[in-house]
Motif scaffolding. Sequence first.
Motif, short mmCIF file in Angstrom:
data_model
loop_
_atom_site.label_atom_id
_atom_site.label_comp_id
_atom_site.label_asym_id
_atom_site.label_seq_id
_atom_site.Cartn_x
_atom_site.Cartn_y
_atom_site.Cartn_z
N ILE A 154 0.85 -1.19 0.00
CA ILE A 154 0.00 0.00 0.00
C ILE A 154 0.88 1.23 0.00
CG2 ILE A 154 -1.68 1.34 1.35
CD1 ILE A 154 -2.75 -1.41 2.31
N LEU A 155 0.56 2.15 -0.90
CA LEU A 155 1.29 3.42 -0.92
C LEU A 155 0.40 4.47 -0.26
CD1 LEU A 155 3.88 4.82 -1.93
CD2 LEU A 155 2.61 5.45 -3.98
N SER A 156 0.97 5.17 0.71
CA SER A 156 0.21 6.17 1.46
C SER A 156 1.00 7.48 1.42
CB SER A 156 0.05 5.66 2.90
OG SER A 156 -0.42 6.67 3.73
N ILE A 157 0.43 8.46 0.72
CA ILE A 157 1.17 9.72 0.51
C ILE A 157 0.52 10.80 1.37
CG2 ILE A 157 1.98 11.33 -1.25
CD1 ILE A 157 1.02 8.91 -3.21
N ASN A 158 1.36 11.44 2.17
CA ASN A 158 0.86 12.45 3.09
C ASN A 158 1.27 13.83 2.62
OD1 ASN A 158 0.04 10.48 5.17
ND2 ASN A 158 2.25 10.08 5.24
N HIS A 159 0.34 14.76 2.79
CA HIS A 159 0.65 16.16 2.50
C HIS A 159 0.23 16.98 3.72
CE1 HIS A 159 1.18 19.84 0.29
NE2 HIS A 159 -0.03 20.23 0.66
N TYR A 160 1.22 17.66 4.32
CA TYR A 160 0.94 18.47 5.51
C TYR A 160 1.15 19.93 5.13
CZ TYR A 160 2.28 13.90 7.52
OH TYR A 160 2.40 12.56 7.81
N PRO A 161 0.06 20.68 4.91
CA PRO A 161 0.24 22.10 4.58
C PRO A 161 0.82 22.83 5.79
CG PRO A 161 -2.05 21.37 4.22
CD PRO A 161 -1.35 20.29 4.99
N PRO A 162 1.41 24.03 5.60
CA PRO A 162 1.87 24.78 6.77
C PRO A 162 0.70 24.98 7.74
CG PRO A 162 2.54 25.87 4.73
CD PRO A 162 1.60 24.76 4.35
N THR A 165 5.72 16.82 2.38
CA THR A 165 5.12 15.68 1.68
C THR A 165 5.94 14.45 2.02
OG1 THR A 165 4.44 17.15 -0.10
CG2 THR A 165 4.38 14.81 -0.58
N SER A 166 5.28 13.36 2.38
CA SER A 166 5.99 12.12 2.67
C SER A 166 5.22 10.96 2.03
CB SER A 166 6.11 11.89 4.18
OG SER A 166 4.85 11.61 4.73
N ALA A 167 5.92 9.85 1.81
CA ALA A 167 5.27 8.69 1.19
C ALA A 167 5.69 7.42 1.92
CB ALA A 167 5.65 8.60 -0.28
N GLY A 168 4.72 6.72 2.46
CA GLY A 168 5.00 5.45 3.13
C GLY A 168 4.63 4.30 2.20
#
Length: 260
Positions: A115-123, A203-206
Amino acid sequence: MNESMDVFKEFFEMPWEDKAMLYSEDPKNSCRLSTSSVNYAREKIHHWRDNLRHPCHPLQDCIKHWPQKPVRYREVVATYTIEAKKLGLRILELVSEGLGLESRYFGDKLSESEILSINHYPPCPDPSLTLGVAKHCDPNLLTLLHQGDVSGLQVFNNGEWIGVEPLHNAFVVNIGNQLQIISNNKLKSVEHRVVTNSRVARTSAGFFIGPSEDSIIEPEKSLVDDAPFYRAFEFKDFLLHYFPNLEDNEVVMGHFKSQA
Ligand SMILES: O=C(O)CCC(=O)C(=O)O
Ligand SMILES: [Fe+2]
């Protein structure tokens, strides 16, 4: 790695109209854009994160559900997931050798799910008010985390939270709950969380490698000295218990402890 990180960022930078069709509050959706955590409806405090998540295996079936924009998403991400799986399997071979197991021990059903889980954390205007991701252990076998070049990840060690600073072109490798259980606590899954910052987006990707849902999980007999710490269970039952309790690893793991 760099090209896929660029595509992940491009995805989140697209106007809302291009992403809205992927937004879903149903965790069963095979490609899902969501916000905060899987417990959105139940959580007391929402988290400062958008998340795109999709399975990657079998590729021919999964890829049809992946985002169609940015146009190179499917091609770039397919290559990325194939290479990440190879790397993950190589690491699992080395882990097996370290545990004294045959090198293919984790090779089939125990590592079938990707499973690819891509996170985006805005400021975040006030990082003291919320987190990006609340504390948890990963429920799977092994996670390869590409955390880009903005810090935010922390691990809990000796009673304190310690920042894991990003290294260019490096993965953070996380031991998941299943590797802890199969190794009968010889390997430990680490609690981690993500803090936000007010300056830059992160941005990170697990890449989560885990068992197929029907896999039977139990401590490997050759790694049990006296009694096993955990009972046998089906992996899908672990997930059912994990998601509502994910912020409390004691509760998650306690449910699967052996009664002996
Ligand atoms: O964004 C990160 O660095 C970690 C995210 C995470 O822990 C997860 O998705 O399980
Ligand atoms: Fe995690």
